[in-house]
Scaffold this motif. Structure first.
Motif: not given
Length: 352
Positions: A235-243
């Motif tokens: 379990n961890a932080h994150g973000f999936v961007g367009s790039s």
């Protein structure tokens, strides 16, 4: 073993560092349920809600939030992430999650832990000096409730139960109970019990919990459990961007704000510079932040390191705008998850 990918939230209420606007608790709650709906629609496996007992978090009653999510979704599994079992009543915890299981037609589970934020202990009348003993006794009772009804039981921190009829029972044969474990002692005790383990990894190198995973499996084997069948989640932080650049530029100001404003359980925030954030976003560090391909690579890296079969990503921490969070959920479900499931299935020689 299928590889499950999901999202989690604590429903933090944080001022937007760009606009200065603070969402109302009602807005944040509506956004939380909307995130569950989108996660379900794009085919993610798990939606998790954790509890922190302060006004800068809206999800103090995670089973209630999960019940609302159950009615709004169809397939996604619904879990706490985590339930602070040490300061709760195992009987009430069971009743709430078994109820969510009935509402969701068998999609409920829970992750229980001691609690890294400790505000709930004085709030509910518990002494922090009993931190470890509380969890040990309450987990034991929770597992007894899962196994046996009616139940006779006695302990130190709760009134005894005598032929107690504890209802409801779950929709299926059982209700999954994971343990949130961030220390070697927790890993060992969880392995002895043969329970699935959720490892929180806030910051640091990806491999910082390798020893804990090894302790978990070795203690499970020593206790007679089939360690190969046990499940580990990261379990961890994150973000999936367009790039890659979009992901880092979008996540950093909100993540830095969240670390200062929502991570002050011991009286002060946690400052993180852009350089430190970039280091944590690198291939060998904890954060799931980047382009879809970078997040794919990170997930496969965690699978290789730990043999994990589940990953929950805390998206949007620090009050990120809802449209950005929903777009990231969609990328995770449509661009990342199918590739990771296929690659893990190929590694493990199954059809996944």
């Amino acid at each position: 073993m299928n590889f499950e990918i999901g999202i989690m939230t604590f429903g933090e209420v944080t001022a937007d560092p760009v606009t200065g606007q603070v969402p109302s608790p009602q807005q944040r709650m509506r956004e939380t349920i909307e995130q569950a709906v989108v996660a379900d629609e794009v085919g993610l496996d798990v939606f998790g809600v954790g509890e922190h007992h302060r006004t800068d978090f809206v999800a103090t009653a995670s089973p209630v939030v999960l019940a609302a999510a159950a009615e709004a979704t169809n397939d996604i599994r619904l879990t706490s992430s985590v339930t602070v079992l040490s300061s709760d009543d195992p009987v009430r915890v069971w009743e709430q999650f078994a109820t969510v299981d009935l509402i969701s037609r068998g999609r409920a589970e829970m992750v229980v832990g001691r609690g890294s934020y400790t505000e709930s202990f004085p709030l509910f009348g518990y002494d922090l000096r009993d931190y470890a003993d509380l969890f040990r006794e309450k987990l034991s009772l929770l597992l007894r409730i899962r196994e046996q009804n009616p139940l006779t039981w006695s302990g130190r921190f709760r009134a005894p139960l005598v032929d107690a009829d504890i209802a409801p029972r779950p929709a299926g044969d059982t209700l999954p109970i994971w343990v949130g474990a961030g220390s070697p002692a927790s890993a060992i005790s969880t392995g002895k019990l043969g329970l699935p383990m959720a490892m929180p990894l806030l910051l640091g190198p990806m491999n910082s919990h390798v020893e804990n995973a090894e302790l978990y499996r070795s203690s499970a084997r020593a206790a007679g459990h089939d360690a190969t069948a046990l499940r580990i989640s990261i379990n961890a932080h994150g973000f999936v961007g367009s790039s890659s650049q979009h992901a880092r530029d979008t996540m950093y100001p909100y993540f830095a704000t969240g670390m200062m404003e929502n991570n002050h359980q011991r009286g002060q925030g946690f400052p993180i510079s852009r350089a430190a954030f970039e280091a944590q976003a690198s291939p060998a560090a904890a954060l799931f932040v980047g382009s879809p391909q970078e997040v794919i690579d990170k997930l496969l890296g965690y699978h290789e390191l730990y043999g994990v079969s589940r990953a929950l990503i805390q998206l949007g921490f620090g009050g990120m705008p809802q449209d950005e969070v929903l777009a990231a959920i969609e990328r995770l479900g449509t661009e990342v998850a199918p590739v990771v499931r296929r690659e893990v299935a190929a590694r493990e020689g199954s059809t996944g």
